[in-house]
Design an enzyme around this catalytic site. Structure first.
Site, PDB file in Angstrom:
ATOM      1  N   ASP A  73       0.941  -0.999  -0.060  1.00 41.64           N
ATOM      2  CA  ASP A  73      -0.018  -0.079   0.184  1.00 41.64           C
ATOM      3  C   ASP A  73       0.789   1.225  -0.040  1.00 41.64           C
ATOM      4  O   ASP A  73       1.811   1.386   0.251  1.00 41.64           O
ATOM      5  CB  ASP A  73      -0.874   0.049   1.209  1.00 41.64           C
ATOM      6  CG  ASP A  73      -2.307   0.821   0.982  1.00 41.64           C
ATOM      7  OD1 ASP A  73      -2.362   1.629  -0.125  1.00 41.64           O
ATOM      8  OD2 ASP A  73      -2.915   0.629   1.773  1.00 41.64           O
ATOM      9  N   ASP A 142     -11.223   1.929  -1.844  1.00 43.49           N
ATOM     10  CA  ASP A 142     -11.889   1.565  -0.226  1.00 43.49           C
ATOM     11  C   ASP A 142     -13.181   1.482  -0.211  1.00 43.49           C
ATOM     12  O   ASP A 142     -13.550   1.204   0.709  1.00 43.49           O
ATOM     13  CB  ASP A 142     -11.203   2.679   0.379  1.00 43.49           C
ATOM     14  CG  ASP A 142      -9.606   2.526   0.799  1.00 43.49           C
ATOM     15  OD1 ASP A 142      -9.014   1.487   0.273  1.00 43.49           O
ATOM     16  OD2 ASP A 142      -8.937   3.502   1.226  1.00 43.49           O
TER      17      ASP A 142
END
Length: 325
Positions: A73, A142
């Site tokens: 990430d 997300d």
């Protein structure tokens, strides 16, 4: 279940031995405050010594701990993006950074051929052909709300393949939108990509666990079509009718249709769609109902989807070629 870790190798906490020893290793510009986000600064991977350091600890981590999966990430934007101690830093930073990033992943994959990796950046921000050549999948967004994901996945699929699209079934109310959607609907939306479960299974009821187990088995029977088949869009998001996607085997031997209908106001639950890419001279059996359909009839007149009545209705149809006529 195998062992995976979420890592953010491009970041450093200012309250760390690494930063205290190498404050010049972060992106910065003389005379400007080094902006922290999430208590982080961005390491300058364009510097060879920083790239080597990052590779060294990652390859040791993967090898020493027997890690099978890395979610890589990158959760903050660049700020003060400078390389002041390099004569051409302003010109080279961006391209060097990307090439060094790719190089780290290439070396990791060479050291650990069985390692699987997921690309992620602020949700789905780091998805490009260069990163997809080096990773197995990408975190799409997300936002895991099933309704929003229909449109998100529709856009993603315009360029990128479903086999690269991480798609999670998460708990309700959704952590982002606070919307509650039935478990079956959430599963059918996630089946359009790389189905995974991101919910608290300890909080699921026995009935939900049983339903989920059946839907996981259903996906396993057709995931080869989602991940390697051709995509046909039979109903667009936001239209009056349901959204329908189809995945067809390269040899036209099988097809999977997934349909989602959010409200009864969007037309009749009995919706005809015309599957694409099937063999017009073959018969196809519905693996759930046993009904047999002629390929030419499916192409010309369509297949009627009997969606469940009510809001948040969804279904899957798996067609298997039976015989030539």
């Amino acid at each position: 279940m195998r062992f995976g870790l979420w890592v953010e190798p491009e970041m450093v906490n200012p309250d760390s031995d690494l930063y205290r020893k190498h404050p010049d290793w972060v992106l910065h510009l003389p005379g400007r405050t080094r902006t922290e986000l999430r208590n982080q600064l961005v390491l300058n991977l364009a510097r060879p010594e920083v790239a080597d350091f990052t590779y060294d600890w990652l390859t040791r981590l993967v090898g020493d701990e027997g890690i099978d999966f890395l979610k890589w990430d990158m959760n903050r934007a660049f700020s003060e993006a400078g390389w002041p101690d390099h004569a051409r830093g302003a010109d080279l930073l961006w391209s060097r950074y990307v090439h060094q990033l790719y190089g780290i992943i290439d070396r990791l994959r060479a050291d650990h051929p069985d390692l699987r990796t997921e690309a992620c950046s602020g949700g789905g921000g780091r998805i490009d052909l260069g990163i997809l050549a080096r990773t197995d999948q990408a975190w799409t967004s997300d936002n895991t709300d099933a309704l929003d994901r229909i449109s998100i996945q529709h856009g993603f699929g315009q360029i990128y393949p479903a086999r690269a699209m991480a798609a999670w079934v998460t708990d309700v109310p959704n952590q982002l939108t606070r919307r509650s959607v039935p478990l079956r609907f959430r599963f059918h939306v996630a089946m359009a990509g790389l189905l995974a479960i991101g919910g608290d299974l300890n909080a699921w009821s026995p009935e939900e666990l049983a339903e989920a187990a059946g839907l996981v088995a259903e996906y396993k029977a057709v995931r080869h079509l989602v991940q390697h088949g051709g995509l046909h869009r039979l109903g667009e998001p936001g239209g009056e009718g349901p959204t329908v996607v189809q995945y067809t085997a390269p040899d036209a031997g099988e097809a999977l249709l997934l349909a989602w209908r959010t409200t009864e106001r969007h037309g009749s639950p009995r919706v005809p769609v015309r599957p694409g890419g099937l063999d017009p001279a073959a018969r196809y059996r519905d693996s759930r109902t046993g009904a047999v359909h002629h390929g030419a009839v499916l192409a010309g007149y369509g297949l009627t989807l009997d969606l469940p009545a009510g809001d948040w209705s969804s279904m899957s149809v798996h067609l298997v070629r039976e015989e030539r006529v």
